[in-house]
Motif scaffolding. Structure first.
Motif, PDB file in Angstrom:
ATOM      1  N   THR A  45       0.828  -1.206   0.000  1.00 51.50           N
ATOM      2  CA  THR A  45       0.000   0.000   0.000  1.00 51.50           C
ATOM      3  C   THR A  45       0.859   1.251   0.000  1.00 51.50           C
ATOM      4  OG1 THR A  45      -1.784  -1.131   1.181  1.00 51.50           O
ATOM      5  CG2 THR A  45      -1.755   1.277   1.284  1.00 51.50           C
ATOM      6  N   ASN A  46       1.880   1.285   0.856  1.00 55.07           N
ATOM      7  CA  ASN A  46       2.733   2.470   0.946  1.00 55.07           C
ATOM      8  C   ASN A  46       3.609   2.640  -0.287  1.00 55.07           C
ATOM      9  OD1 ASN A  46       1.597   2.966   3.413  1.00 55.07           O
ATOM     10  ND2 ASN A  46       3.356   2.307   4.617  1.00 55.07           N
ATOM     11  N   ALA A  47       4.028   1.530  -0.881  1.00 51.19           N
ATOM     12  CA  ALA A  47       4.809   1.633  -2.117  1.00 51.19           C
ATOM     13  C   ALA A  47       3.963   2.235  -3.232  1.00 51.19           C
ATOM     14  CB  ALA A  47       5.344   0.267  -2.521  1.00 51.19           C
ATOM     15  N   ARG A  48       2.711   1.856  -3.300  1.00 47.03           N
ATOM     16  CA  ARG A  48       1.815   2.427  -4.313  1.00 47.03           C
ATOM     17  C   ARG A  48       1.577   3.908  -4.076  1.00 47.03           C
ATOM     18  NH1 ARG A  48      -2.367  -2.681  -3.988  1.00 47.03           N
ATOM     19  NH2 ARG A  48      -1.427  -3.972  -5.656  1.00 47.03           N
ATOM     20  N   ALA A  49       1.456   4.288  -2.811  1.00 44.68           N
ATOM     21  CA  ALA A  49       1.148   5.680  -2.491  1.00 44.68           C
ATOM     22  C   ALA A  49       2.370   6.588  -2.550  1.00 44.68           C
ATOM     23  CB  ALA A  49       0.519   5.762  -1.092  1.00 44.68           C
ATOM     24  N   LEU A  50       3.511   6.088  -2.105  1.00 44.53           N
ATOM     25  CA  LEU A  50       4.689   6.934  -1.942  1.00 44.53           C
ATOM     26  C   LEU A  50       5.682   6.843  -3.095  1.00 44.53           C
ATOM     27  CD1 LEU A  50       5.333   6.151   1.839  1.00 44.53           C
ATOM     28  CD2 LEU A  50       4.288   8.216   0.884  1.00 44.53           C
ATOM     29  N   ARG A  51       5.616   5.755  -3.863  1.00 41.28           N
ATOM     30  CA  ARG A  51       6.526   5.523  -4.983  1.00 41.28           C
ATOM     31  C   ARG A  51       7.995   5.769  -4.592  1.00 41.28           C
ATOM     32  NH1 ARG A  51       4.229   4.135  -9.950  1.00 41.28           N
ATOM     33  NH2 ARG A  51       2.061   3.592  -9.471  1.00 41.28           N
ATOM     34  N   PRO A  52       8.489   5.008  -3.627  1.00 43.22           N
ATOM     35  CA  PRO A  52       9.902   5.149  -3.243  1.00 43.22           C
ATOM     36  C   PRO A  52      10.812   4.602  -4.334  1.00 43.22           C
ATOM     37  CG  PRO A  52       8.968   3.229  -2.187  1.00 43.22           C
ATOM     38  CD  PRO A  52       7.824   3.915  -2.904  1.00 43.22           C
ATOM     39  N   ASP A  53      12.084   4.926  -4.223  1.00 45.57           N
ATOM     40  CA  ASP A  53      13.062   4.341  -5.139  1.00 45.57           C
ATOM     41  C   ASP A  53      13.404   2.914  -4.722  1.00 45.57           C
ATOM     42  OD1 ASP A  53      13.524   6.789  -6.681  1.00 45.57           O
ATOM     43  OD2 ASP A  53      14.485   7.525  -4.853  1.00 45.57           O
ATOM     44  N   VAL A  54      13.505   2.698  -3.408  1.00 46.30           N
ATOM     45  CA  VAL A  54      13.919   1.411  -2.862  1.00 46.30           C
ATOM     46  C   VAL A  54      13.035   1.066  -1.665  1.00 46.30           C
ATOM     47  CG1 VAL A  54      15.803   0.100  -1.788  1.00 46.30           C
ATOM     48  CG2 VAL A  54      16.319   1.792  -3.566  1.00 46.30           C
ATOM     49  N   VAL A  55      12.645  -0.206  -1.579  1.00 46.86           N
ATOM     50  CA  VAL A  55      11.993  -0.732  -0.379  1.00 46.86           C
ATOM     51  C   VAL A  55      12.986  -1.647   0.321  1.00 46.86           C
ATOM     52  CG1 VAL A  55      10.083  -2.079   0.571  1.00 46.86           C
ATOM     53  CG2 VAL A  55       9.707  -0.630  -1.437  1.00 46.86           C
ATOM     54  N   LEU A  56      13.288  -1.345   1.579  1.00 52.26           N
ATOM     55  CA  LEU A  56      14.151  -2.203   2.389  1.00 52.26           C
ATOM     56  C   LEU A  56      13.232  -3.195   3.095  1.00 52.26           C
ATOM     57  CD1 LEU A  56      17.124  -2.602   3.161  1.00 52.26           C
ATOM     58  CD2 LEU A  56      16.738  -1.091   5.108  1.00 52.26           C
ATOM     59  N   MET A  57      13.271  -4.446   2.654  1.00 57.97           N
ATOM     60  CA  MET A  57      12.231  -5.420   2.970  1.00 57.97           C
ATOM     61  C   MET A  57      12.703  -6.541   3.890  1.00 57.97           C
ATOM     62  SD  MET A  57       8.982  -6.252   2.115  1.00 57.97           S
ATOM     63  CE  MET A  57       8.650  -5.599   0.457  1.00 57.97           C
ATOM     64  N   ASP A  58      12.008  -6.683   5.023  1.00 63.77           N
ATOM     65  CA  ASP A  58      12.155  -7.882   5.844  1.00 63.77           C
ATOM     66  C   ASP A  58      11.354  -8.992   5.173  1.00 63.77           C
ATOM     67  OD1 ASP A  58      12.806  -9.561   7.950  1.00 63.77           O
ATOM     68  OD2 ASP A  58      11.156  -8.859   9.215  1.00 63.77           O
ATOM     69  N   LEU A  59      11.702 -10.242   5.414  1.00 66.70           N
ATOM     70  CA  LEU A  59      11.003 -11.340   4.759  1.00 66.70           C
ATOM     71  C   LEU A  59       9.923 -11.967   5.627  1.00 66.70           C
ATOM     72  CD1 LEU A  59      13.865 -13.176   2.848  1.00 66.70           C
ATOM     73  CD2 LEU A  59      12.173 -11.566   1.959  1.00 66.70           C
ATOM     74  N   ARG A  60      10.195 -12.088   6.898  1.00 66.62           N
ATOM     75  CA  ARG A  60       9.246 -12.765   7.778  1.00 66.62           C
ATOM     76  C   ARG A  60       8.404 -11.728   8.502  1.00 66.62           C
ATOM     77  NH1 ARG A  60      11.867 -17.728  10.996  1.00 66.62           N
ATOM     78  NH2 ARG A  60       9.654 -18.232  11.109  1.00 66.62           N
ATOM     79  N   MET A  61       7.214 -11.504   7.975  1.00 70.46           N
ATOM     80  CA  MET A  61       6.276 -10.560   8.557  1.00 70.46           C
ATOM     81  C   MET A  61       4.900 -11.208   8.602  1.00 70.46           C
ATOM     82  SD  MET A  61       7.409  -6.874   6.897  1.00 70.46           S
ATOM     83  CE  MET A  61       7.252  -7.414   5.194  1.00 70.46           C
ATOM     84  N   PRO A  62       4.038 -10.767   9.529  1.00 66.83           N
ATOM     85  CA  PRO A  62       2.705 -11.374   9.623  1.00 66.83           C
ATOM     86  C   PRO A  62       1.844 -11.034   8.409  1.00 66.83           C
ATOM     87  CG  PRO A  62       2.886  -9.447  11.058  1.00 66.83           C
ATOM     88  CD  PRO A  62       4.253  -9.724  10.540  1.00 66.83           C
TER      89      PRO A  62
END
Length: 254
Positions: A45-62
């Motif tokens: 949702t935030n990537a769609r709204a904010l259009r960042p250059d990079v997402v720093l992503m954890d893998l294990r999330m609920p």
């Protein structure tokens, strides 16, 4: 001309980790943390709204995990994804790589390495922690191919030159015995459209080289290296250089 800061979205389910990362990254003049997410749904949702250059992503999330979030974000071309993972989660990193992640870094990485990785991914480069490179790409080479078929023998490079064997590959440099050409597997079809130089570039991607590293190894400019990388990705039908690294390992080039 001053370069605009890299716009970054943090995705991790631990608030303390997000706070620590924000503190570190916001201290850099060329990085701007534009948002946070505590799960994969919020990351999308935030990537769609904010259009960042990079997402720093954890893998294990609920809920929606980092792998699925990576697949959606890269599939919609919302941002590049840099996975921040732990050493013992190879199976998760495998899934994220195939989902389109542009790079992987361990959570134990030094602050300078993290900042460098963010900048490199924003520049269109790939990043693999050395430990991840050794363990994961070796595992891809040993494991079944994506279609379930056995791994092919190292292919013949365009022009008839056999791909070089890497250290520990179990291959020897001896020439085949007379008549050994009968029944030799055909070159992998994914390499059919590549020029000899592009095969060299794909092999370099399989070893985790950056654009600068490729340029140095092949005695070309970095801009030319970037052009070759883009053409290789298009010809082998992958979206990221990390996926190209898998192809290089699958086909015995690295």
């Amino acid at each position: 001309m001053t370069r605009r800061p890299v716009r970054l979205l943090l995705a991790d389910d631990h608030a303390a980790i997000r706070a620590g990362l924000r503190l570190l990254l916001d201290a850099a003049d060329d990085v701007e943390v534009v948002g946070e997410a505590s799960d994969g749904t919020a990351a999308i949702t935030n990537a769609r709204a904010l259009r960042p250059d990079v997402v720093l992503m954890d893998l294990r999330m609920p809920g929606v995990d980092g792998i699925e979030a990576t697949r959606v974000i890269t599939g919609e071309r919302l941002a590049d994804v840099l996975v921040l993972t732990t050493f013992d989660l190879d199976e998760y990193v495998d899934g994220a790589l195939r989902a389109g992640a542009a790079g992987f870094l361990l959570k134990s990485a030094e602050p300078a390495a993290l900042l460098d990785a963010v900048r490199r991914v924003a520049d269109g480069d790939g990043v693999l922690a050395p430990e991840v490179t050794r363990r994961l790409l070796a595992a891809f080479a040993r494991g079944p191919a994506p279609d379930g078929a056995p791994r092919p023998d190292p292919p013949t490079r365009p022009g008839g030159t056999a791909a070089a064997a890497g250290p520990g590959s179990g291959m020897t440099g001896a020439a085949p015995a007379p008549g050994a050409g009968v029944g030799v597997p055909s070159p992998d079809p994914r390499l059919a459209d590549l020029t000899p130089r592009e095969v060299d570039v794909l092999a370099a991607l399989g070893r985790g080289l950056s654009n600068q590293g490729i340029a140095t190894e092949l005695f070309i400019t970095e801009a030319t290296a970037k052009t070759h990388v883009s053409r290789v990705l298009a010809k082998v039908g992958v979206a990221t250089r990390m996926q190209a690294a898998i192809v290089a390992r699958d086909t015995g080039l690295a």
